[in-house]
Design an enzyme around this catalytic site. Structure first.
Site, short mmCIF file in Angstrom:
data_model
loop_
_atom_site.label_atom_id
_atom_site.label_comp_id
_atom_site.label_asym_id
_atom_site.label_seq_id
_atom_site.Cartn_x
_atom_site.Cartn_y
_atom_site.Cartn_z
N HIS A 199 0.90 -1.16 0.00
CA HIS A 199 0.00 0.00 0.00
C HIS A 199 0.94 1.20 0.00
O HIS A 199 1.74 1.35 0.91
CB HIS A 199 -0.90 -0.01 1.24
CG HIS A 199 -2.00 1.01 1.21
ND1 HIS A 199 -2.87 1.19 2.26
CD2 HIS A 199 -2.37 1.92 0.26
CE1 HIS A 199 -3.74 2.14 1.97
NE2 HIS A 199 -3.44 2.60 0.76
N LEU A 200 0.84 2.04 -1.03
CA LEU A 200 1.85 3.06 -1.28
C LEU A 200 2.17 3.89 -0.04
O LEU A 200 1.29 4.50 0.55
CB LEU A 200 1.40 3.97 -2.42
CG LEU A 200 2.38 5.09 -2.81
CD1 LEU A 200 3.76 4.54 -3.15
CD2 LEU A 200 1.82 5.90 -3.96
N HIS A 201 3.46 3.89 0.33
CA HIS A 201 3.90 4.66 1.49
C HIS A 201 5.39 4.96 1.38
O HIS A 201 6.15 4.23 0.76
CB HIS A 201 3.62 3.90 2.79
CG HIS A 201 4.38 2.61 2.92
ND1 HIS A 201 4.04 1.47 2.21
CD2 HIS A 201 5.47 2.27 3.67
CE1 HIS A 201 4.88 0.49 2.52
NE2 HIS A 201 5.76 0.94 3.40
N LEU A 202 5.79 6.05 2.01
CA LEU A 202 7.19 6.41 2.20
C LEU A 202 7.46 6.43 3.70
O LEU A 202 6.55 6.60 4.51
CB LEU A 202 7.51 7.79 1.61
CG LEU A 202 7.63 7.90 0.09
CD1 LEU A 202 6.25 7.86 -0.57
CD2 LEU A 202 8.34 9.20 -0.30
#
Length: 392
Positions: A224-227
């Site tokens: 799940h897109l994250h930085l």
């Protein structure tokens, strides 16, 4: 029924990366509004035994640090993170080793990753299922009426970045930056995500504030897109590593020291242009099924070996390292440390005391080398990326 927080539902996007928006409730986090005028351009790194004059903490730094400390005091983390044992490994690389046993024991088990282009799976853990108290704020940039459009010129890019604590922290202030959680983007970097990551570095006056990204197949543990964002006060060699220009008009360089990779550099005026070029590179890597790690930090302007690193205390801009690397799908983890964004940048969180105390610089190089692309494959990729960026 999911009892965790869910975020406001927007119109369905047409991006290939996006999924159907998740069901939402009215819960809205604190908003952190900012604009270009909030970027800090006079950051310096201390030089030897003569510390540079510290810049006052910014609103961004105090908001993250106070919120993170508050959540730690409330017991929302999987473990209490105090001051970590830290040592600089002897040798020219200046590797920063830290002992963080509890993260190795207590962190959530990583998801099974089978492909760099794996689709989002709502049935697995994702950031729409978190405790709402883990949310610190939502970043909103004041663009003064400008609208950033997607490639087809019709639909806007995501404009909301939710910032939440990482409940299994690496270091002080360890947070996650999640673009539009309800859109359910898989872990493939987007222009908005990398641009906001760069802007968060520019919003901080602390040269030890870092941001990073692990692709699928490069030790990303949640699809799940994250930085990641966190504070590490110790200087890293990547901040001043010499480089060779490849496509300098797009801020694209080759790093000349170990571990080999690519470097982008931007100051506040060119963030959007460089973010676009970074995404062009990472999109190319995804298209070729090449795993990669990305690390953002304050750093010196690009220079070659003829310019001494000594005395380079200026940190007016942001260095963005991109390491293409060997993919890891269901591979056995290293006993000492995994090779992901931190380790490639020279920050080594160790899982056990023996390895922390006994591992040498040579040991670290040998472990990291196993995950880098073979030289011939890397040089072929270098030429392909140069041609790709020049053609766009």
């Amino acid at each position: 029924m999911n009892e965790g927080v869910q975020f406001g539902e927007g119109s369905r996007t047409v991006f290939d990366r996006a999924q159907t928006p998740c069901q939402a409730d009215p819960t809205m986090p604190l908003q952190f509004a900012y604009n270009h005028d909030d970027f800090v351009t006079d950051v310096c790194r201390s030089d030897g035994d003569s510390p540079a004059t510290a810049s006052p903490s910014t609103k961004f730094d105090t908001t993250i640090q106070a919120g993170w400390t508050d959540r730690m005091d409330k017991g929302l983390f999987r473990y209490h993170l105090g001051d970590l044992l830290t040592r600089i490994l002897p040798g020219p690389r200046g590797f920063v080793a830290q002992l963080n046993i509890q993260r190795g024991l207590e962190r959530r088990k990583p998801q099974e990753i089978l492909s760099i282009q794996q689709e989002f799976n709502a049935g697995q853990f994702n950031f729409n299922k978190i405790n709402p108290d883990e949310i610190l704020f939502e970043m909103i940039k004041d663009t003064e009426g400008d609208t950033v459009l997607s490639d087809n010129g019709q639909f806007p890019q995501p404009s909301r970045m939710v910032v939440l604590v990482n409940v299994s922290p690496l270091e002080f202030g360890h947070c996650l930056f999640v673009p539009e959680p309800s859109r359910c983007f898989p872990q493939i970097l987007t222009e908005f995500a990398i641009r906001t990551g760069i802007e968060s570095v520019l919003l901080s006056s602390d040269p030890g504030y870092r941001v990073g990204f692990n692709s699928l197949g490069a030790f990303a543990s949640v699809n799940h897109l994250h930085l990641h964002g966190y504070y590490l006060s110790h200087e890293l060699k990547i901040e001043s590593m010499p480089v060779k220009p490849l496509v300098p008009e797009k801020g694209f360089y080759l790093m000349l020291d170990f571990p080999g990779g690519f470097l982008f550099y931007t100051e506040s005026e060119d963030v959007e242009k460089v973010a676009r070029a970074i995404c062009q590179v990472t999109d190319f890597l995804v298209g070729d099924n090449i795993a990669h790690n990305v690390f953002l930090t304050r750093g010196c302007p690009p220079h070659d070996r003829t310019h001494s690193e000594e005395g380079c205390c200026s940190r007016t801009g942001v260095r963005i390292a991109v390491w293409p690397r060997m993919s890891c799908f269901g591979a056995k983890e290293e006993s000492a440390f995994n090779v992901a964004l931190c380790e490639l940048a020279g920050h080594l969180p160790f899982k056990n005391k023996k390895d922390y105390e006994l591992t040498t610089e040579r040991d670290v190089i040998d472990i990291i080398q196993k995950y880098l692309l073979p030289d011939d494959e890397f040089h072929r990729l270098e030429q392909q990326l140069m041609s790709h960026l020049i053609s766009l």
